[in-house]
Design an enzyme around this catalytic site. Structure first.
Site, short mmCIF file in Angstrom:
data_model
loop_
_atom_site.label_atom_id
_atom_site.label_comp_id
_atom_site.label_asym_id
_atom_site.label_seq_id
_atom_site.Cartn_x
_atom_site.Cartn_y
_atom_site.Cartn_z
N THR A 198 67.79 -6.92 -68.34
CA THR A 198 68.11 -6.68 -69.75
C THR A 198 68.79 -5.33 -69.87
O THR A 198 68.34 -4.35 -69.28
CB THR A 198 66.85 -6.72 -70.62
OG1 THR A 198 66.33 -8.05 -70.64
CG2 THR A 198 67.17 -6.32 -72.06
N PHE B 120 69.73 -2.23 -72.14
CA PHE B 120 69.33 -1.46 -73.32
C PHE B 120 70.37 -0.37 -73.59
O PHE B 120 70.97 0.16 -72.65
CB PHE B 120 67.97 -0.80 -73.11
CG PHE B 120 66.82 -1.76 -72.99
CD1 PHE B 120 66.01 -2.06 -74.08
CD2 PHE B 120 66.54 -2.38 -71.78
CE1 PHE B 120 64.95 -2.93 -73.97
CE2 PHE B 120 65.48 -3.27 -71.65
CZ PHE B 120 64.69 -3.55 -72.76
#
Length: 377
Positions: free
Chosen positions: A278, A280
């Protein structure tokens, strides 16, 4: 006539085109000087359209194809004029006034993220800012508001996952607040199926987690006939399951969140992709550019014209810049009009890159420079 002879003929035509194109660019330089002296803008949409319409009329069946060639030529001509004129004053001043840092730091000030203790956002915030306190907020927009009020120096939010794709809510908030992007971090995500200590695996029917986590583990859910229940955050879901009186529910969360809330780990690494990551980003009201910045984020809108996106993307290619992200989000209260969010590899210290950004800011209906930052992996 064989292929070699045909290629030779093409080469001969190209040799005739080159001096003509160079001559055209030389005239474009003089046009730029004239526009400087007379205070005229680089882009004259009406004239460009007249030229393209005339080209299409003259070229018959090949009209659309030749129009594309002429469009690229005019784009290159405008890029040269912008370089000479030095447009984009607002963006040049913003970048010149940026806070320059060797490495990104919050200097001990609070960093905001969404969720509760054990959330992946918190793990990222701690990795990026080990010397700063992390404060959790319930919703993504709460993070933006904390930064907006000055309650937090930076905010950390997820924007995309390698399996489940973009976090659309995050991009919508980026479009709304237009904060600067000053950093990024790629976190490896390993999901676990967890439950209370007295819950039996065979009794579990519902599994709580964030929609992104459920999507990243949908093969596991489907194979074992579990029902995924959306929750605001993986760690918040873990907290809910731990405090629930039900013994037929589980949660998809991190190993850290399971330990934080006293849950047993039933199965590890249940995500579809073992290289599940992921991305960020770090948001800020202040523009900060670090010495090692390697990515640039931009937002823009386009006129409703055939090929407008193609032509803008061509400008990045013309400048030797690689796009790593293109996201479109609908403009509120507009009829199928969109904002485009792009990430490109580059640094505003490079004059060609800076000139392109400034040129596009002068030409496009709406354009926003969001930042130049380093992405840790």
């Amino acid at each position: 006539m064989d292929l070699l002879e045909l290629r030779k003929e093409i080469d001969e035509i190209d040799e005739q085109l080159i001096p003509l194109l160079l001559k055209r660019m030389h005239v474009a330089e003089n046009v730029a000087k004239y526009k400087i002296e007379n205070g005229l803008p680089v882009l004259n949409e009406e004239r460009e359209q007249q030229i393209l319409d005339n080209v299409a009329k003259k070229c018959g069946e090949q009209g659309d194809t030749i129009k594309t060639v002429f469009s690229a030529t005019m784009d290159a001509s405008r890029a040269l004029q912008h370089k000479i004129i030095g447009g984009g004053k607002r963006i040049r001043e913003t970048i010149a006034d940026a806070n320059r840092m060797k490495e990104l730091t919050a200097n001990g000030k609070t960093v905001a993220c969404q969720g509760v203790e054990g959330a992946y956002s918190g793990v990222t915030a701690n990795a990026l800012f080990p010397d700063s306190p992390v404060k959790f907020y319930r919703q993504f927009e709460d993070v933006f508001e904390a930064v907006n009020r000055g309650d937090a120096k930076f905010g950390v939010i997820p924007v995309e996952n390698s399996t489940a794709g973009s976090v659309h809510e995050s991009y919508d908030l980026i479009m709304k607040y237009r904060f600067y992007v000053v950093g990024a971090y790629d976190l490896k995500i390993d999901h676990c199926l967890c439950a209370k200590a007295d819950t039996k695996y065979e009794d579990i029917t519902d599994i709580y987690s964030h929609p992104q986590a459920l999507s990243q583990c949908n093969n596991f859910l489907k194979n074992f006939d579990f029902t995924g229940i959306n929750y605001s955050n993986t760690a918040a879901a873990a907290k809910y399951v731990a405090e629930s009186k039900r013994n037929d529910i589980g949660v998809i969360c991190s190993e850290k969140a399971a330990k934080e809330y006293g849950l047993k780990i039933i199965k590890k690494n249940i995500q579809n992709n073992n290289n599940n990551r992921t991305r960020f980003i770090v948001i800020s009201k202040e523009l900060v550019i670090t010495d090692n910045a390697d990515k640039i984020s931009l937002i823009f809108s386009l006129p409703h014209k055939t090929g407008s996106l193609y032509r803008v993307l061509g400008r990045f290619s013309m400048s030797g810049l690689s796009l790593t992200k293109l996201e479109s989000r609908p403009i509120e209260n507009a009829d199928f009009s969109y904002h485009f969010y792009v990430d490109i590899l580059g640094n505003v210290k490079d004059q060609v890159t800076l000139d392109l950004i400034c040129a596009l800011s002068d030409e496009l209906p709406e354009f926003e420079f969001l930042g130049n930052f380093f992405e840790r992996k």
